[in-house]
Motif scaffolding. Structure first.
Motif, short mmCIF file in Angstrom:
data_model
loop_
_atom_site.label_atom_id
_atom_site.label_comp_id
_atom_site.label_asym_id
_atom_site.label_seq_id
_atom_site.Cartn_x
_atom_site.Cartn_y
_atom_site.Cartn_z
N ALA A 238 0.83 -1.20 0.00
CA ALA A 238 0.00 0.00 0.00
C ALA A 238 0.86 1.26 0.00
O ALA A 238 0.60 2.21 -0.75
N ALA A 239 1.91 1.25 0.82
CA ALA A 239 2.78 2.42 0.91
C ALA A 239 3.50 2.67 -0.40
O ALA A 239 3.61 3.82 -0.86
N PHE A 240 4.00 1.61 -1.04
CA PHE A 240 4.73 1.78 -2.30
C PHE A 240 3.81 2.10 -3.47
O PHE A 240 4.21 2.82 -4.39
N LEU B 64 4.77 -1.77 -9.07
CA LEU B 64 4.26 -2.16 -10.39
C LEU B 64 2.77 -1.85 -10.54
O LEU B 64 2.32 -1.43 -11.60
N THR B 65 2.01 -2.03 -9.47
CA THR B 65 0.59 -1.72 -9.52
C THR B 65 0.37 -0.22 -9.72
O THR B 65 -0.48 0.19 -10.52
N GLY B 66 1.14 0.59 -9.02
CA GLY B 66 1.03 2.03 -9.19
C GLY B 66 1.31 2.47 -10.62
O GLY B 66 0.60 3.31 -11.19
N ILE B 67 2.34 1.89 -11.23
CA ILE B 67 2.68 2.22 -12.61
C ILE B 67 1.57 1.83 -13.55
O ILE B 67 1.16 2.59 -14.43
N GLN B 68 1.03 0.61 -13.37
CA GLN B 68 -0.01 0.14 -14.27
C GLN B 68 -1.31 0.93 -14.12
O GLN B 68 -2.02 1.17 -15.10
N VAL B 69 -1.64 1.33 -12.90
CA VAL B 69 -2.84 2.15 -12.69
C VAL B 69 -2.70 3.48 -13.41
O VAL B 69 -3.64 3.95 -14.07
N MET B 70 -1.55 4.10 -13.31
CA MET B 70 -1.33 5.38 -13.98
C MET B 70 -1.37 5.21 -15.50
O MET B 70 -1.93 6.04 -16.22
N ARG B 71 -0.78 4.13 -15.98
CA ARG B 71 -0.79 3.88 -17.42
C ARG B 71 -2.21 3.66 -17.93
O ARG B 71 -2.60 4.18 -18.97
#
Length: 290
Positions: free
Chosen positions: A189-191, A247-254
Protein backbone atom coordinates in the motif's frame (compact mmCIF):
# COMPACT_ATOMS: atom_id res chain seq x y z
CA UNK A 1 25.55 -10.82 7.36
CA UNK A 2 24.12 -7.54 8.62
CA UNK A 3 25.66 -5.60 5.75
CA UNK A 4 24.08 -7.98 3.24
CA UNK A 5 20.56 -7.51 4.70
CA UNK A 6 20.92 -3.75 4.70
CA UNK A 7 22.20 -3.82 1.14
CA UNK A 8 19.28 -5.94 -0.02
CA UNK A 9 16.76 -3.51 1.49
CA UNK A 10 18.57 -0.53 -0.05
CA UNK A 11 18.61 -2.16 -3.49
CA UNK A 12 14.86 -2.73 -3.27
CA UNK A 13 14.19 0.87 -2.27
CA UNK A 14 16.45 2.32 -5.00
CA UNK A 15 14.97 0.07 -7.68
CA UNK A 16 11.42 1.01 -6.82
CA UNK A 17 12.28 4.68 -6.58
CA UNK A 18 13.70 4.65 -10.10
CA UNK A 19 10.52 2.98 -11.33
CA UNK A 20 8.21 5.56 -9.81
CA UNK A 21 10.34 8.43 -11.06
CA UNK A 22 10.03 7.41 -14.68
CA UNK A 23 7.31 8.82 -16.93
CA UNK A 24 4.56 6.39 -17.73
CA UNK A 25 4.54 5.66 -21.48
CA UNK A 26 1.07 5.80 -22.99
CA UNK A 27 -0.14 5.08 -26.50
CA UNK A 28 -2.06 8.21 -27.53
CA UNK A 29 -2.43 7.31 -31.21
CA UNK A 30 -6.12 6.49 -30.85
CA UNK A 31 -6.79 9.95 -29.45
CA UNK A 32 -5.33 11.85 -32.39
CA UNK A 33 -7.48 13.17 -35.16
CA UNK A 34 -5.96 12.27 -38.50
CA UNK A 35 -6.94 15.70 -39.82
CA UNK A 36 -5.01 17.56 -37.13
CA UNK A 37 -1.25 17.91 -37.14
CA UNK A 38 0.45 17.07 -33.88
CA UNK A 39 2.25 19.97 -32.32
CA UNK A 40 5.86 19.02 -31.64
CA UNK A 41 6.00 20.85 -28.33
CA UNK A 42 2.88 19.12 -27.01
CA UNK A 43 4.05 15.69 -28.08
CA UNK A 44 7.36 16.22 -26.36
CA UNK A 45 5.62 16.97 -23.09
CA UNK A 46 3.12 14.08 -23.28
CA UNK A 47 4.20 10.56 -22.32
CA UNK A 48 3.99 8.49 -25.50
CA UNK A 49 4.35 4.73 -25.83
CA UNK A 50 7.28 3.20 -27.65
CA UNK A 51 5.00 0.41 -28.84
CA UNK A 52 5.31 -3.27 -28.10
CA UNK A 53 8.90 -2.84 -26.98
CA UNK A 54 7.72 -0.85 -23.94
CA UNK A 55 5.21 -3.56 -23.04
CA UNK A 56 7.81 -6.32 -23.30
CA UNK A 57 10.27 -4.20 -21.30
CA UNK A 58 7.72 -3.79 -18.50
CA UNK A 59 7.13 -7.53 -18.40
CA UNK A 60 10.83 -8.25 -18.17
CA UNK A 61 11.23 -5.60 -15.51
CA UNK A 62 8.34 -7.03 -13.50
CA UNK A 63 9.79 -10.54 -13.68
CA UNK A 64 13.20 -9.22 -12.67
CA UNK A 65 11.82 -7.40 -9.65
CA UNK A 66 9.80 -10.41 -8.50
CA UNK A 67 12.83 -12.67 -8.83
CA UNK A 68 14.92 -10.09 -7.00
CA UNK A 69 12.40 -10.08 -4.16
CA UNK A 70 12.54 -13.86 -3.92
CA UNK A 71 16.34 -13.67 -3.92
CA UNK A 72 16.11 -11.83 -0.59
CA UNK A 73 14.76 -14.99 1.09
CA UNK A 74 18.21 -16.32 2.13
CA UNK A 75 18.63 -13.11 4.12
CA UNK A 76 15.34 -13.40 6.02
CA UNK A 77 16.80 -15.01 9.11
CA UNK A 78 19.76 -12.62 9.35
CA UNK A 79 17.57 -9.54 8.89
CA UNK A 80 15.16 -10.72 11.56
CA UNK A 81 17.98 -11.46 13.97
CA UNK A 82 19.44 -8.00 13.49
CA UNK A 83 16.14 -6.13 13.98
CA UNK A 84 15.17 -8.22 17.01
CA UNK A 85 18.33 -7.39 18.97
CA UNK A 86 17.55 -6.39 22.57
CA UNK A 87 19.31 -3.06 22.07
CA UNK A 88 16.78 -2.15 19.36
CA UNK A 89 13.70 -3.78 20.85
CA UNK A 90 14.19 -2.04 24.21
CA UNK A 91 14.00 1.42 22.61
CA UNK A 92 10.70 3.16 23.32
CA UNK A 93 11.50 5.71 20.61
CA UNK A 94 11.86 3.00 17.98
CA UNK A 95 8.67 1.32 19.15
CA UNK A 96 6.64 4.52 18.86
CA UNK A 97 8.23 5.38 15.50
CA UNK A 98 7.50 1.91 14.16
CA UNK A 99 3.92 2.24 15.41
CA UNK A 100 3.53 5.45 13.44
CA UNK A 101 4.78 3.91 10.22
CA UNK A 102 2.61 0.84 10.81
CA UNK A 103 -0.40 3.16 10.94
CA UNK A 104 0.81 4.97 7.81
CA UNK A 105 0.99 1.75 5.78
CA UNK A 106 -2.35 0.52 7.07
CA UNK A 107 -4.94 3.23 7.65
CA UNK A 108 -2.87 6.29 6.80
CA UNK A 109 -2.29 6.02 3.04
CA UNK A 110 -5.82 4.88 2.26
CA UNK A 111 -7.40 7.54 4.48
CA UNK A 112 -5.18 10.16 2.88
CA UNK A 113 -6.04 9.14 -0.68
CA UNK A 114 -9.78 8.93 -0.01
CA UNK A 115 -9.56 12.23 1.87
CA UNK A 116 -7.84 13.91 -1.09
CA UNK A 117 -10.56 12.57 -3.38
CA UNK A 118 -13.32 13.87 -1.11
CA UNK A 119 -11.71 17.27 -0.49
CA UNK A 120 -11.06 17.70 -4.19
CA UNK A 121 -14.72 17.10 -4.96
CA UNK A 122 -15.83 19.29 -2.04
CA UNK A 123 -13.72 22.26 -3.14
CA UNK A 124 -14.07 21.75 -6.89
CA UNK A 125 -10.35 20.97 -7.23
CA UNK A 126 -10.41 18.43 -10.06
CA UNK A 127 -6.65 17.92 -9.95
CA UNK A 128 -6.67 16.97 -6.26
CA UNK A 129 -9.61 14.62 -6.68
CA UNK A 130 -7.89 12.98 -9.66
CA UNK A 131 -4.72 12.36 -7.66
CA UNK A 132 -6.79 10.99 -4.79
CA UNK A 133 -8.69 8.69 -7.14
CA UNK A 134 -5.55 7.31 -8.80
CA UNK A 135 -3.87 6.72 -5.45
CA UNK A 136 -6.94 4.97 -4.07
CA UNK A 137 -7.17 2.77 -7.16
CA UNK A 138 -3.52 1.73 -6.82
CA UNK A 139 -3.88 0.92 -3.11
CA UNK A 140 -7.04 -1.13 -3.66
CA UNK A 141 -5.59 -2.98 -6.67
CA UNK A 142 -2.34 -3.84 -4.88
CA UNK A 143 -4.36 -4.91 -1.83
CA UNK A 144 -6.36 -7.36 -3.93
CA UNK A 145 -3.19 -8.89 -5.39
CA UNK A 146 -1.61 -9.15 -1.96
CA UNK A 147 -4.71 -10.74 -0.38
CA UNK A 148 -4.85 -13.51 -2.96
CA UNK A 149 -1.10 -14.15 -2.77
CA UNK A 150 -1.18 -14.27 1.04
CA UNK A 151 -3.99 -16.81 0.98
CA UNK A 152 -2.30 -19.04 -1.54
CA UNK A 153 1.20 -18.94 -0.04
CA UNK A 154 0.14 -19.30 3.63
CA UNK A 155 3.49 -18.20 5.02
CA UNK A 156 3.84 -18.16 8.79
CA UNK A 157 4.58 -14.81 10.41
CA UNK A 158 7.84 -14.33 12.32
CA UNK A 159 6.14 -13.69 15.67
CA UNK A 160 4.69 -17.22 15.63
CA UNK A 161 8.04 -18.95 15.24
CA UNK A 162 11.14 -16.79 15.21
CA UNK A 163 14.11 -17.80 13.14
CA UNK A 164 12.14 -20.08 10.81
CA UNK A 165 11.20 -18.23 7.60
CA UNK A 166 10.65 -21.43 5.61
CA UNK A 167 7.20 -22.37 6.94
CA UNK A 168 4.67 -22.20 4.10
CA UNK A 169 1.21 -23.77 4.38
CA UNK A 170 -0.06 -23.52 0.82
CA UNK A 171 -3.70 -22.51 0.52
CA UNK A 172 -4.18 -21.99 4.24
CA UNK A 173 -3.56 -18.25 4.41
CA UNK A 174 -7.14 -17.25 3.65
CA UNK A 175 -8.77 -15.96 6.82
CA UNK A 176 -5.75 -16.87 8.93
CA UNK A 177 -3.73 -13.80 9.91
CA UNK A 178 -0.90 -15.86 11.33
CA UNK A 179 -0.33 -17.47 7.94
CA UNK A 180 -0.60 -14.28 5.90
CA UNK A 181 2.96 -13.05 5.96
CA UNK A 182 3.92 -13.18 2.27
CA UNK A 183 3.86 -10.49 0.92
CA UNK A 184 3.51 -7.42 3.15
CA UNK A 185 0.22 -5.60 2.50
CA UNK A 186 1.26 -2.48 4.44
CA UNK A 187 4.40 -2.19 2.33
CA UNK A 188 2.48 -2.75 -0.91
CA UNK A 189 0.00 0.00 0.00
CA UNK A 190 2.78 2.42 0.91
CA UNK A 191 4.73 1.78 -2.30
CA UNK A 192 1.67 1.93 -4.55
CA UNK A 193 0.78 5.32 -3.08
CA UNK A 194 4.40 6.50 -3.30
CA UNK A 195 4.60 5.46 -6.96
CA UNK A 196 1.42 7.26 -8.01
CA UNK A 197 2.33 10.41 -6.07
CA UNK A 198 5.87 10.35 -7.44
CA UNK A 199 4.61 10.16 -11.02
CA UNK A 200 2.11 12.93 -10.34
CA UNK A 201 4.88 15.04 -8.80
CA UNK A 202 7.08 14.64 -11.87
CA UNK A 203 4.20 15.83 -14.02
CA UNK A 204 2.99 18.74 -11.91
CA UNK A 205 6.15 19.86 -10.10
CA UNK A 206 9.14 18.59 -12.11
CA UNK A 207 11.61 20.81 -10.25
CA UNK A 208 10.47 19.63 -6.83
CA UNK A 209 10.09 15.97 -7.83
CA UNK A 210 13.76 15.05 -7.12
CA UNK A 211 13.06 16.01 -3.50
CA UNK A 212 9.52 14.68 -3.24
CA UNK A 213 10.19 11.22 -4.69
CA UNK A 214 12.97 10.22 -2.25
CA UNK A 215 10.78 11.35 0.65
CA UNK A 216 7.86 9.28 -0.62
CA UNK A 217 9.93 6.15 -1.17
CA UNK A 218 11.87 6.70 2.04
CA UNK A 219 8.59 6.73 3.96
CA UNK A 220 7.40 3.60 2.14
CA UNK A 221 10.66 1.82 2.97
CA UNK A 222 10.28 2.84 6.60
CA UNK A 223 6.83 1.18 6.60
CA UNK A 224 8.44 -2.08 5.52
CA UNK A 225 11.16 -1.84 8.15
CA UNK A 226 8.53 -1.13 10.80
CA UNK A 227 6.69 -4.30 9.84
CA UNK A 228 9.90 -6.27 10.20
CA UNK A 229 10.76 -4.56 13.48
CA UNK A 230 7.44 -5.69 14.94
CA UNK A 231 7.98 -9.31 13.75
CA UNK A 232 5.01 -9.08 11.40
CA UNK A 233 7.03 -9.81 8.27
CA UNK A 234 10.24 -11.28 6.91
CA UNK A 235 12.54 -9.22 4.68
CA UNK A 236 11.38 -11.03 1.53
CA UNK A 237 7.74 -10.26 2.44
CA UNK A 238 8.62 -6.60 2.45
CA UNK A 239 10.65 -6.82 -0.77
CA UNK A 240 7.80 -8.47 -2.67
CA UNK A 241 5.27 -6.06 -1.17
CA UNK A 242 7.35 -3.15 -2.45
CA UNK A 243 7.50 -4.75 -5.89
CA UNK A 244 3.74 -5.37 -6.05
CA UNK A 245 2.97 -1.84 -4.90
CA UNK A 246 5.34 -0.18 -7.34
CA UNK A 247 4.26 -2.16 -10.39
CA UNK A 248 0.59 -1.72 -9.52
CA UNK A 249 1.03 2.03 -9.19
CA UNK A 250 2.68 2.22 -12.61
CA UNK A 251 -0.01 0.14 -14.27
CA UNK A 252 -2.84 2.15 -12.69
CA UNK A 253 -1.33 5.38 -13.98
CA UNK A 254 -0.79 3.88 -17.42
CA UNK A 255 -4.37 2.63 -17.60
CA UNK A 256 -5.81 6.00 -16.58
CA UNK A 257 -3.65 7.80 -19.14
CA UNK A 258 -4.73 5.42 -21.89
CA UNK A 259 -8.40 5.45 -20.79
CA UNK A 260 -9.15 8.92 -19.39
CA UNK A 261 -12.88 8.37 -19.88
CA UNK A 262 -13.10 5.04 -18.09
CA UNK A 263 -16.29 4.14 -16.21
CA UNK A 264 -14.96 5.11 -12.79
CA UNK A 265 -13.79 8.52 -13.99
CA UNK A 266 -17.11 9.15 -15.73
CA UNK A 267 -18.99 8.22 -12.56
CA UNK A 268 -16.78 10.54 -10.52
CA UNK A 269 -17.43 13.39 -12.95
CA UNK A 270 -21.14 13.21 -12.05
CA UNK A 271 -20.55 13.02 -8.29
CA UNK A 272 -20.63 16.10 -6.08
CA UNK A 273 -19.80 16.58 -2.40
CA UNK A 274 -20.98 19.68 -0.54
CA UNK A 275 -21.59 20.81 3.07
CA UNK A 276 -25.14 20.09 4.21
CA UNK A 277 -25.31 22.84 6.82
CA UNK A 278 -25.25 20.52 9.84
CA UNK A 279 -21.52 19.89 10.16
CA UNK A 280 -21.77 17.12 7.61
CA UNK A 281 -21.60 16.67 3.88
CA UNK A 282 -24.06 15.52 1.27
CA UNK A 283 -23.06 13.35 -1.67
CA UNK A 284 -25.00 13.67 -4.88
CA UNK A 285 -24.85 11.73 -8.13
CA UNK A 286 -26.35 13.11 -11.33
CA UNK A 287 -26.88 10.56 -14.09
CA UNK A 288 -27.13 11.75 -17.68
CA UNK A 289 -30.27 10.59 -19.50
CA UNK A 290 -28.35 9.86 -22.68
Amino acid sequence: MISYSRRALLVTAVATRSLGAQRVPVDTTSRRDSAVAVDSTTSAQSPVSAGDHAVHFDKRLAVGLVLGSLAVMPLDRQAESWLQRPSLQSSSTLHSTAGGFNWLGGTGVLAGSVGALAIGRLTGNDRLSEVGLHTTEAIVASGAIVAVTKGIMGRQRPYLEKGDPGDFFVGRGFGNGGLASFPSGHTAAAFSAATVLSIEAHRSWPKAAPIISPLLYGGATAVGLARMYGSHHWASDVALGATVGTLTGIQVMRYNDAHPENKLSRWLAHTSIAPDGSRGVSVGVSLPLR
